[in-house]
Design a protein around this motif. Structure first.
Motif, PDB file in Angstrom:
ATOM      1  N   SER A  59       0.824  -1.220   0.000  1.00  0.00           N
ATOM      2  CA  SER A  59       0.000   0.000   0.000  1.00  0.00           C
ATOM      3  C   SER A  59       0.854   1.264   0.000  1.00  0.00           C
ATOM      4  O   SER A  59       1.849   1.352   0.716  1.00  0.00           O
ATOM      5  CB  SER A  59      -0.877   0.013   1.244  1.00  0.00           C
ATOM      6  OG  SER A  59      -1.692  -1.112   1.222  1.00  0.00           O
ATOM      7  N   GLY A  61       0.271   5.694  -0.245  1.00  0.00           N
ATOM      8  CA  GLY A  61      -0.706   6.791  -0.267  1.00  0.00           C
ATOM      9  C   GLY A  61      -0.248   7.917  -1.189  1.00  0.00           C
ATOM     10  O   GLY A  61       0.934   8.245  -1.238  1.00  0.00           O
ATOM     11  N   ALA A 110      -4.357   9.229   4.483  1.00  0.00           N
ATOM     12  CA  ALA A 110      -3.301   8.913   3.524  1.00  0.00           C
ATOM     13  C   ALA A 110      -3.651   9.403   2.136  1.00  0.00           C
ATOM     14  O   ALA A 110      -2.888   9.227   1.204  1.00  0.00           O
ATOM     15  CB  ALA A 110      -3.090   7.414   3.482  1.00  0.00           C
ATOM     16  N   ILE A 113      -5.180   5.583  -1.212  1.00  0.00           N
ATOM     17  CA  ILE A 113      -4.301   4.447  -0.921  1.00  0.00           C
ATOM     18  C   ILE A 113      -4.528   3.382  -1.984  1.00  0.00           C
ATOM     19  O   ILE A 113      -5.653   2.925  -2.198  1.00  0.00           O
ATOM     20  CB  ILE A 113      -4.616   3.794   0.445  1.00  0.00           C
ATOM     21  CG1 ILE A 113      -4.618   4.828   1.558  1.00  0.00           C
ATOM     22  CG2 ILE A 113      -3.609   2.711   0.764  1.00  0.00           C
ATOM     23  CD1 ILE A 113      -4.859   4.193   2.919  1.00  0.00           C
ATOM     24  N   ASN A 232      -5.600  -2.869   4.842  1.00  0.00           N
ATOM     25  CA  ASN A 232      -6.109  -2.156   3.678  1.00  0.00           C
ATOM     26  C   ASN A 232      -6.650  -3.201   2.709  1.00  0.00           C
ATOM     27  O   ASN A 232      -5.909  -4.074   2.275  1.00  0.00           O
ATOM     28  CB  ASN A 232      -4.937  -1.378   3.047  1.00  0.00           C
ATOM     29  CG  ASN A 232      -5.292  -0.727   1.729  1.00  0.00           C
ATOM     30  OD1 ASN A 232      -6.439  -0.370   1.490  1.00  0.00           O
ATOM     31  ND2 ASN A 232      -4.297  -0.574   0.868  1.00  0.00           N
ATOM     32  N   PRO A 320       6.816   5.136   6.907  1.00  0.00           N
ATOM     33  CA  PRO A 320       5.537   4.762   6.308  1.00  0.00           C
ATOM     34  C   PRO A 320       4.339   5.455   6.956  1.00  0.00           C
ATOM     35  O   PRO A 320       3.342   5.727   6.278  1.00  0.00           O
ATOM     36  CB  PRO A 320       5.445   3.248   6.498  1.00  0.00           C
ATOM     37  CG  PRO A 320       6.672   2.815   7.180  1.00  0.00           C
ATOM     38  CD  PRO A 320       7.568   3.978   7.414  1.00  0.00           C
ATOM     39  N   THR A 321       4.414   5.751   8.267  1.00  0.00           N
ATOM     40  CA  THR A 321       3.258   6.391   8.912  1.00  0.00           C
ATOM     41  C   THR A 321       2.981   7.792   8.369  1.00  0.00           C
ATOM     42  O   THR A 321       1.897   8.332   8.577  1.00  0.00           O
ATOM     43  CB  THR A 321       3.436   6.495  10.450  1.00  0.00           C
ATOM     44  OG1 THR A 321       4.789   6.751  10.730  1.00  0.00           O
ATOM     45  CG2 THR A 321       2.939   5.273  11.157  1.00  0.00           C
ATOM     46  N   ALA A 323       2.780   8.453   5.234  1.00  0.00           N
ATOM     47  CA  ALA A 323       2.028   8.233   3.984  1.00  0.00           C
ATOM     48  C   ALA A 323       2.315   9.346   2.980  1.00  0.00           C
ATOM     49  O   ALA A 323       1.439   9.741   2.223  1.00  0.00           O
ATOM     50  CB  ALA A 323       0.527   8.123   4.262  1.00  0.00           C
ATOM     51  N   GLN A 324       3.516   9.873   2.978  1.00  0.00           N
ATOM     52  CA  GLN A 324       3.832  11.048   2.154  1.00  0.00           C
ATOM     53  C   GLN A 324       5.107  10.901   1.316  1.00  0.00           C
ATOM     54  O   GLN A 324       5.511  11.856   0.663  1.00  0.00           O
ATOM     55  CB  GLN A 324       3.970  12.284   3.064  1.00  0.00           C
ATOM     56  CG  GLN A 324       2.667  13.006   3.326  1.00  0.00           C
ATOM     57  CD  GLN A 324       2.200  13.820   2.128  1.00  0.00           C
ATOM     58  OE1 GLN A 324       2.916  14.648   1.606  1.00  0.00           O
ATOM     59  NE2 GLN A 324       0.983  13.559   1.674  1.00  0.00           N
TER      60      GLN A 324
END
Ligand SMILES: Cc1cc2nc3c(=O)[nH]c(=O)nc-3n(C[C@H](O)[C@H](O)[C@H](O)COP(=O)(O)OP(=O)(O)OC[C@H]3O[C@@H](n4cnc5c(N)ncnc54)[C@H](O)[C@@H]3O)c2cc1C
Length: 436
Positions: A59, A61, A110, A113, A232, A320-321, A323-324
């Protein structure tokens, strides 16, 4: 090995148009090629060392901050929206029993995704539609930082040169040591992720202990002390992804291909909400992805010619947290292409590249820290309250809204005059200030 001389370049018709080469055809490199092309620059080619791309990763984002730029560049972003997760909301749940602690729109979290490989295919198509050659199996092994055209050498011995070279060569960038002369020292964050992405088979689909989250697109997070799990579900329930972040001080190599230990995963989910734990337990295999920080770099641009610039994970990798990671690479592409369009002549490239790093540094640091803050809030919140006390939903919500409102091209245009003066002053003084 016999080497060939640098290839002669077609001279661009527009006197301000720069001839560019992009190294790395990941999402960052593709975005750079598209942005440069949109701003009237000649993209000679995008080079990638791998022979072909697989559907790699899981996954990823893409925020509105990236989509608005891609849209400006005439990319049909509905293609991204169509293949991404269609759930309107995501739920943040308590680790032990799945109690919903907060619910918020997916777009606040996010953004869109989807599977990294699917998004990557769309980006690669956008590059090809613009007739920009993508040369696969072309590994860059050396850089010569010379004015007015730096030179790169491929593993085959071929040499190429351009007015500007953009190194979007990822987290294990070779440009970082060779161009910036910076050591590549990943700093252990103390965390690792086990990750799995698969199509659940019929036995799992029909088992009520496993199929709660297979009924359609959905996103859920389970948060607990020092751990969290993201689920997800894509393509209407056909594909399932979980990512388990946990404390880890071991020395797993930093790789997207390192196999994970499912026995360890099963141990880690013994006290997890049973509505999700069973499908995790029954997963056949997973990857083990070590989460490493990179220290912020004091420069992203080559010291000699100022014509080799790093972009994306090579100079601003994200946790990863956040999401950017991909969205910030798209922003950097927009900023660099805009700066190159604002200079007055080809000899001013160095002003554009130095302005680019100054414009982008603080923004990428803030976006990186946002991901760290979220992880710490999630892992900490359940340590401080007992199971009976209510948790304020605001304490666990993802706070990415401010990131999405940003327009990196507009920001570059708005701040250009001021930054230009700073850069010119530094060149006059003979010293470029480090970014940190
Ligand atoms: C295999 C893989 C899986 C990933 N999975 C996820 C995921 O599941 N979720 C997520 O959020 N992020 C994932 N990422 C990271 C995410 O794609 C990036 O954070 C983001 O897209 C920005 O990428 P980038 O273009 O800067 O770098 P990357 O996506 O790493 O792309 C760099 C490209 O440069 C090429 N390259 C490297 N060195 C050279 C060289 N010397 N010469 C020529 N080419 C070179 C590489 O082959 C690669 O294609 C993954 C990255 C990779 C490489």
């Amino acid at each position: 090995m016999e080497t060939q001389g640098p290839k002669a370049l077609p001279s661009p018709h527009n006197p301000l148009s720069q001839a560019t080469i992009v190294i790395g055809a990941g999402l960052g490199g593709c975005a750079a090629a598209i942005a440069l092309h949109h701003h009237g620059h000649k993209v000679i080619c995008v080079l990638d060392k791998v022979r072909e791309f697989g559907r790699l990763g899981d996954s990823l984002g893409l925020g509105e901050n990236a989509l608005k730029l891609l849209s400006h560049w005439n990319c049909d972003v509905d293609e991204i929206k169509r293949i991404g997760n269609q759930a309107p909301n995501m739920k943040i749940r308590r680790w032990s029993d799945g109690k919903v602690l907060a619910e918020q729109p997916l777009m606040d979290m996010a953004g869109y995704i989807g599977h990294r490989g699917d998004y990557h295919d769309v980006f690669l198509n956008w590059v090809s539609e613009r007739n920009i050659p993508i040369r696969m199996g072309s590994e860059v092994i050396a850089y010569e930082d010379i004015d007015p055209q730096p030179i790169i050498t491929l593993k085959s011995g071929e040499k190429l040169s351009a007015d500007i070279i953009i190194a979007a060569d990822g987290i294990k960038s070779l440009a970082r040591p060779l161009v910036l002369k910076m050591r590549d020292d990943p700093v252990n964050s103390g965390y690792a992720c086990f990750r799995a992405f698969f199509k659940p088979d019929q036995s799992i689909r029909q088992d009520p202990t496993c199929n709660t989250y297979l009924q359609g697109d959905c996103v859920n997070f389970w948060i607990g002390p020092d751990t969290h799990l993201v689920q997800n579900t894509l393509r209407g329930g056909e594909e399932f992804n979980w990512i388990l972040t946990h404390k880890d001080d071991g020395d797993v190599p930093e790789s997207w291909f390192q196999p994970g230990d499912m026995d360890e995963v099963r141990r880690l989910v013994t006290d997890l909400d049973p509505t999700i734990a069973e499908i995790v337990r029954r997963t056949q295999s997973c990857l083990d992805w070590k989460i490493c920080y990179r220290e912020p770099l004091p420069t992203w641009v080559s010291e000699g010619s100022h014509r080799i610039a790093l972009l994306g994970d090579s100079c601003h990798a994200h946790l990863p947290t956040s999401a950017q990671g991909a969205s910030q690479a798209v922003e950097s592409a927009g900023c660099l292409a805009t700066c190159l369009g604002l200079v007055r002549g080809r000899e001013e490239v160095r002003i554009a590249t130095r302005a680019y790093e100054k414009l982008r540094f603080r923004r990428t640091r803030e976006s990186q820290s946002n991901g760290e803050d979220l992880r710490d809030r999630w892992h900490g919140v359940l340590k401080e309250v007992d199971e009976e006390r209510e948790i304020d939903p605001e304490d666990v919500k993802v706070k990415n809204g401010w990131l999405y409102a940003f327009d990196a091209e507009e920001d570059a245009r708005t701040r250009w005059k001021t930054i230009r003066e700073v850069v010119e002053g530094e060149f006059l003084a003979g010293k470029i200030s480090p970014l940190c």
